[in-house]
Scaffold this motif. Structure first.
Motif, mmCIF file in Angstrom:
data_model
loop_
_atom_site.group_PDB
_atom_site.id
_atom_site.type_symbol
_atom_site.label_atom_id
_atom_site.label_comp_id
_atom_site.label_asym_id
_atom_site.label_seq_id
_atom_site.Cartn_x
_atom_site.Cartn_y
_atom_site.Cartn_z
ATOM 1 N N LEU A 592 0.853 -1.177 0.000
ATOM 2 C CA LEU A 592 0.000 0.000 0.000
ATOM 3 C C LEU A 592 0.895 1.234 0.000
ATOM 4 C CD1 LEU A 592 -2.711 -0.940 2.674
ATOM 5 C CD2 LEU A 592 -2.902 -1.106 0.190
ATOM 6 N N LEU A 593 0.566 2.222 -0.833
ATOM 7 C CA LEU A 593 1.374 3.436 -0.945
ATOM 8 C C LEU A 593 0.593 4.619 -0.380
ATOM 9 C CD1 LEU A 593 3.892 4.904 -2.014
ATOM 10 C CD2 LEU A 593 2.662 5.223 -4.179
ATOM 11 N N ILE A 594 1.217 5.353 0.555
ATOM 12 C CA ILE A 594 0.638 6.573 1.124
ATOM 13 C C ILE A 594 1.312 7.770 0.463
ATOM 14 C CG2 ILE A 594 0.288 7.927 3.227
ATOM 15 C CD1 ILE A 594 0.478 5.316 4.808
ATOM 16 N N VAL A 595 0.506 8.688 -0.067
ATOM 17 C CA VAL A 595 1.027 9.900 -0.708
ATOM 18 C C VAL A 595 0.490 11.098 0.069
ATOM 19 C CG1 VAL A 595 1.261 11.173 -2.862
ATOM 20 C CG2 VAL A 595 0.912 8.685 -2.916
ATOM 21 N N ASP A 596 1.376 11.763 0.831
ATOM 22 C CA ASP A 596 0.944 12.888 1.663
ATOM 23 C C ASP A 596 2.184 13.727 1.984
ATOM 24 O OD1 ASP A 596 -1.620 13.086 4.167
ATOM 25 O OD2 ASP A 596 -0.133 14.622 3.640
ATOM 26 N N ASP A 597 2.060 15.045 1.845
ATOM 27 C CA ASP A 597 3.205 15.904 2.135
ATOM 28 C C ASP A 597 3.404 16.116 3.627
ATOM 29 O OD1 ASP A 597 0.700 17.480 1.889
ATOM 30 O OD2 ASP A 597 2.002 19.129 2.512
ATOM 31 N N ASP A 598 2.385 15.790 4.449
ATOM 32 C CA ASP A 598 2.476 16.015 5.891
ATOM 33 C C ASP A 598 2.984 14.747 6.575
ATOM 34 O OD1 ASP A 598 0.583 15.920 8.708
ATOM 35 O OD2 ASP A 598 1.804 17.710 8.318
ATOM 36 N N GLU A 599 4.122 14.855 7.265
ATOM 37 C CA GLU A 599 4.743 13.681 7.888
ATOM 38 C C GLU A 599 3.868 13.092 8.983
ATOM 39 O OE1 GLU A 599 8.986 12.373 9.988
ATOM 40 O OE2 GLU A 599 8.615 14.467 9.398
ATOM 41 N N ALA A 600 3.226 13.953 9.781
ATOM 42 C CA ALA A 600 2.373 13.455 10.862
ATOM 43 C C ALA A 600 1.202 12.660 10.302
ATOM 44 C CB ALA A 600 1.870 14.623 11.709
ATOM 45 N N SER A 601 0.593 13.142 9.212
ATOM 46 C CA SER A 601 -0.520 12.425 8.603
ATOM 47 C C SER A 601 -0.073 11.071 8.076
ATOM 48 C CB SER A 601 -1.137 13.246 7.470
ATOM 49 O OG SER A 601 -1.683 14.449 7.953
ATOM 50 N N ARG A 602 1.127 11.025 7.489
ATOM 51 C CA ARG A 602 1.635 9.743 6.996
ATOM 52 C C ARG A 602 1.854 8.782 8.146
ATOM 53 N NH1 ARG A 602 5.336 13.017 4.132
ATOM 54 N NH2 ARG A 602 7.099 12.091 5.252
ATOM 55 N N TYR A 603 2.363 9.283 9.268
ATOM 56 C CA TYR A 603 2.620 8.427 10.430
ATOM 57 C C TYR A 603 1.314 7.845 10.968
ATOM 58 C CZ TYR A 603 3.760 7.068 15.208
ATOM 59 O OH TYR A 603 3.890 6.371 16.372
ATOM 60 N N LEU A 604 0.280 8.691 11.105
ATOM 61 C CA LEU A 604 -0.990 8.220 11.647
ATOM 62 C C LEU A 604 -1.628 7.165 10.744
ATOM 63 C CD1 LEU A 604 -2.503 11.607 12.903
ATOM 64 C CD2 LEU A 604 -1.598 9.737 14.305
ATOM 65 N N LEU A 605 -1.623 7.408 9.435
ATOM 66 C CA LEU A 605 -2.223 6.435 8.519
ATOM 67 C C LEU A 605 -1.407 5.148 8.484
ATOM 68 C CD1 LEU A 605 -4.345 5.662 6.476
ATOM 69 C CD2 LEU A 605 -3.071 6.907 4.721
ATOM 70 N N ARG A 606 -0.076 5.276 8.560
ATOM 71 C CA ARG A 606 0.770 4.084 8.573
ATOM 72 C C ARG A 606 0.480 3.225 9.799
ATOM 73 N NH1 ARG A 606 5.256 6.633 7.413
ATOM 74 N NH2 ARG A 606 5.944 6.788 9.571
ATOM 75 N N LEU A 689 -12.113 9.033 1.516
ATOM 76 C CA LEU A 689 -12.111 8.815 2.959
ATOM 77 C C LEU A 689 -11.712 10.098 3.662
ATOM 78 C CD1 LEU A 689 -10.251 5.368 2.989
ATOM 79 C CD2 LEU A 689 -12.698 5.785 2.754
ATOM 80 N N ALA A 690 -12.252 10.287 4.874
ATOM 81 C CA ALA A 690 -12.015 11.524 5.621
ATOM 82 C C ALA A 690 -10.926 11.313 6.669
ATOM 83 C CB ALA A 690 -13.304 11.988 6.291
ATOM 84 N N LYS A 691 -9.992 12.270 6.747
ATOM 85 C CA LYS A 691 -8.997 12.267 7.819
ATOM 86 C C LYS A 691 -9.635 12.748 9.118
ATOM 87 C CE LYS A 691 -4.834 13.404 5.104
ATOM 88 N NZ LYS A 691 -3.758 14.404 4.956
ATOM 89 N N GLY A 692 -8.933 12.517 10.216
ATOM 90 C CA GLY A 692 -9.314 13.109 11.491
ATOM 91 C C GLY A 692 -10.428 12.396 12.217
ATOM 92 N N ARG A 693 -10.843 11.220 11.775
ATOM 93 C CA ARG A 693 -11.894 10.488 12.479
ATOM 94 C C ARG A 693 -11.280 9.702 13.633
ATOM 95 N NH1 ARG A 693 -15.969 7.456 8.652
ATOM 96 N NH2 ARG A 693 -17.094 7.573 10.610
#
Length: 716
Positions: A592-606, A689-693
């Motif tokens: 699975l590939l995560i594409v996001d410029d925000d490091e914190a968002s990548r960490y949470l989704l990972r 999908l929505a972030k922050g849930r």
């Protein structure tokens, strides 16, 4: 009363100030309806509705006004009557419209009745008054089409003298008499129709009685036929077996040598007796199926072993070196749980027929899995069957005429019997054939026979599997131990699915294909050693790691039967997870590939995706994402929408435009609400999908989205 020749307003208005004005409104509504081409019966219906609503305005609101207008709609013109008053409104309007309201001063049916007399009805009521709109659609071509025609209509209307109350009453009486005559005629027609229906019903009842009698006769005839075939088949078997045995003794020359002519004659006699015995056996099997006395003995078996037995059994039937018999190795087909004997009997019939009617080329037998069913195919390069004869061969004694078929004529019962046996197992036989090219018979049966009550009661835990996690089958009958295993694997990529009996375990292995099996040896009155031996002895399941966890030290026996490891209860979490990680490490992992410029968002989704069976990789820009997707083709891409430089919309568009990446599913994972334009750009995404849930709901949503993509439906 006043009228006007055009515009969007009413063409005629009647003020309701006294009771006589109600009669006038009724007259004018009927006159306008007549002048614009409304049928006589519909004029009466409209006039009656206007009269009722106008009377309500005079009685309950002390007056009002009636406006009559002609309006053009999208499909047709309409005559519209609006009755307005300035009263206190209608109480209990819903009850009035439904006909449930009863007025203390009358029946309370005026509004509800009027509603049924017109094509469209609308009522707006409040403390400042009530407006009722009655609409009668005009027939095609009716009504004034131009201002001149409308002026002519108003002129004709002005020349018509309103009736007084007595004349109006006379008109109403005439209309009522006409309506009563029409009702009487309709009643006469209904009586006549009922009489015809009664005659028809009597005929139908007599026909059903005759059909029941015929059906009962056929049932008794079928029972007698089945009983006769069953009894006679048993009686024929003994002498036929005796004849075949004596022929064998003679051909063996136990009582002296035979000359060539004697050997030839005895051979003919033996082949005739064997053909007769085949016919008797088929008749007996058919009689059992028709009488419902055939028992399905379901048990697990491997298709590869069945093919091996059939290969040895049927290879002697090859009459020439120009004909080859091939059995393909079944790929991806689990152990079946059905009647092996009946599957073997069906395939023997199909293969022997193919060998009989194929002089050169090959007969090929294959098996594969399609969903929850096993598909067997028997293909030949023989004489083929014409389309008009393809159903005939499945009829009893249905044989076709050709030089080859005359030379190898059989009983004509093999295919009908095979079809009935297939239906008994919940399957079917189909045929594709072309004369001169060959035939392919296909047997389609369930992987798991669900007929017997004890089998049908076995739960299907495969339906509980989360396709984003590795399934681990736990064969354990202790609820507390199962709970411990579930707690051990919580927050990991592994999902515990438990069964408590060997029967459930066999079915679960077939349908689930777990990454590992954790096996308790003692299951109530059963011991699991036979299951361990089966799992490690089968070519289809020996690659699944089996870990024996039990209360009694029996490491030597477990290892001897092929267990991958052994532990005594109570089990440690670290031991179990290390073994499961070893088992999963042997399997290919989708990415699975995560594409996001925000490091914190990548960490949470990972961290959320760490509880799935996928390998997770992340990148910080759209350019990196395009390169990575083209190189690795991940199982799915989680794409942030708002990024500097190349945003999510452009990344999605370029992925869809590239033939190498257009089929890779993309899930837009964003923290902002997408507007209509952005949603249009995101139309190529598999999900948004929505972030922050909250963590649990976010994980559930992600797993649902991945499951919908179809990834991991068939566990590795």
């Amino acid at each position: 009363m006043r009228s006007q020749p055009g515009g969007t307003g009413p063409i005629l208005t009647v003020a309701i100030r006294r009771e006589e004005d109600v009669v006038l409104a009724r007259q004018r509504a009927r006159q306008v309806a007549r002048l614009v081409g409304v049928a006589a019966s519909e004029q009466t219906r409209l006039a009656t509705a206007v009269s009722e609503i106008a009377r309500n305005a005079w009685k309950y609101a002390s007056g009002g006004k009636v406006e009559i207008a002609l309006e053009d709609g999208e499909e047709a013109s309409a005559l519209v009557v609006r009755v307005r008053d300035q009263g206190r409104g209608v109480k209990d309007l819903d009850a009035v419209l439904s006909g449930r309201y009863h007025s203390p001063t009358g029946m309370g049916l005026g509004i509800a009745g009027s509603r049924r007399l017109v094509d469209r009805f609308d009522i707006q009521s409040g403390p400042s008054g009530t407006t009722v709109t009655l609409v009668k659609d005009l027939p095609p071509g009716a009504g004034p089409a131009t201002p001149r025609e409308l002026a002519a209509l108003l002129d004709a209307l002005s020349r018509e003298r309103p009736h007084d109350a007595l004349e109006e009453l006379t008109t109403q009486n005439q209309e009522l008499l006409g309506a009563l005559d029409a009702l009487k005629e309709r009643e006469r027609q209904l009586v006549e129709l009922n009489r015809e229906l009664e005659d028809t019903n009597r005929g139908v009842v007599a026909l059903y009685a005759e059909l029941d009698e015929k059906a009962d006769y056929l049932r008794r005839a079928s029972e007698l036929k089945s009983r006769f075939l069953s009894n006679m088949s048993h009686e024929f078997r003994t002498p036929l077996n005796t004849v075949i045995s004596f022929c064998g003794l003679l051909l063996g020359e136990s009582d002296g040598p035979l000359n060539d002519e004697q050997r030839k004659q005895i051979g003919f006699a033996r082949r005739s007796a064997e053909g007769m015995l085949d016919l008797v056996n088929d008749l007996l099997d058919l009689a059992k199926v028709e009488a419902g006395k055939t028992t399905v003995r379901a048990a697990p078996f491997e298709v590869s072993e069945l093919f091996g037995a059939l290969r040895g059994m049927l290879r002697p039937l090859l009459a020439t070196t120009q004909l080859a018999l091939h059995f393909e190795d079944p790929v991806g087909l689990p152990a079946l749980y059905t009647d092996e004997g009946k599957i073997s009997q069906i395939l023997r019939n199909l293969i022997s027929n193919a060998l009989k009617f194929t002089e050169r080329g090959e007969v090929r037998i294959a098996a594969r899995r399609e969903g929850g069913r096993a598909i067997f195919s028997v293909s030949d390069t023989g004489i083929g069957i014409a389309p008009e004869d393809q159903e005939r061969i499945f009829q009893e004694y249905g044989q076709l005429d050709s030089p080859v078929q005359r030379r190898v004529r059989g009983t004509g019962l093999g295919l009908p019997l095979s079809r009935r046996l297939a239906e008994l197992l919940g399957g079917r036989i189909t045929l594709q054939s072309e004369p001169g090219v060959g035939s392919t018979f296909t047997l389609d049966v369930p992987l798991f026979y669900g007929g017997p009550p004890e089998i049908g009661a076995v739960p299907d835990i495969a339906a509980l599997h989360d396709p984003t996690r590795y399934p681990v089958l736990v064969v354990e009958d202790n609820p507390e131990t199962i709970f411990v295993y579930e707690k051990f694997t919580s927050g990991t990529p592994f999902q515990v699915l438990s069964v408590g009996t060997l029967l459930e375990a066999r079915r679960a292995v077939q349908r689930l294909r777990p990454v590992a099996v954790v096996l308790d040896v003692m299951l109530g009155a059963e011991t699991a050693w036979p299951l361990l031996s089966e799992l490690k002895g089968s070519a289809l399941t020996r690659g699944i790691p089996v870990y024996v966890v039990t209360m009694v030290e029996n490491r030597g026996k477990a290892k001897g039967l092929g267990a991958d490891d052994f532990a005594e209860k109570p089990l440690e979490r670290g031991w179990l997870l290390s073994r499961l990680e070893e088992a999963a490490g042997l399997l290919p992992r989708e990415e699975l590939l995560i594409v996001d410029d925000d490091e914190a968002s990548r960490y949470l989704l990972r961290s959320l995706l760490s509880e799935t069976r996928y390998a997770v990789v992340d990148v910080a820009s759209g350019e990196e994402a395009l390169r990575r997707v083209a190189e690795r083709r991940p199982a799915a891409v989680f794409l942030d929408w708002k990024m500097p430089g190349m945003d999510g919309g452009e990344v999605l568009a370029r992925l869809r435009a590239d033939p190498r990446t257009r089929d890779v599913p993309v899930l837009v994972y964003t923290g902002e609400e997408l507007g209509p334009e952005q949603r249009a750009r995101a139309a190529g995404a598999a999900a948004i999908l929505a972030k922050g849930r909250p963590r649990l709901s976010a994980l559930h949503e992600i797993r649902e989205a991945l499951a919908r993509l179809g990834r991991g439906v068939d566990p590795p």
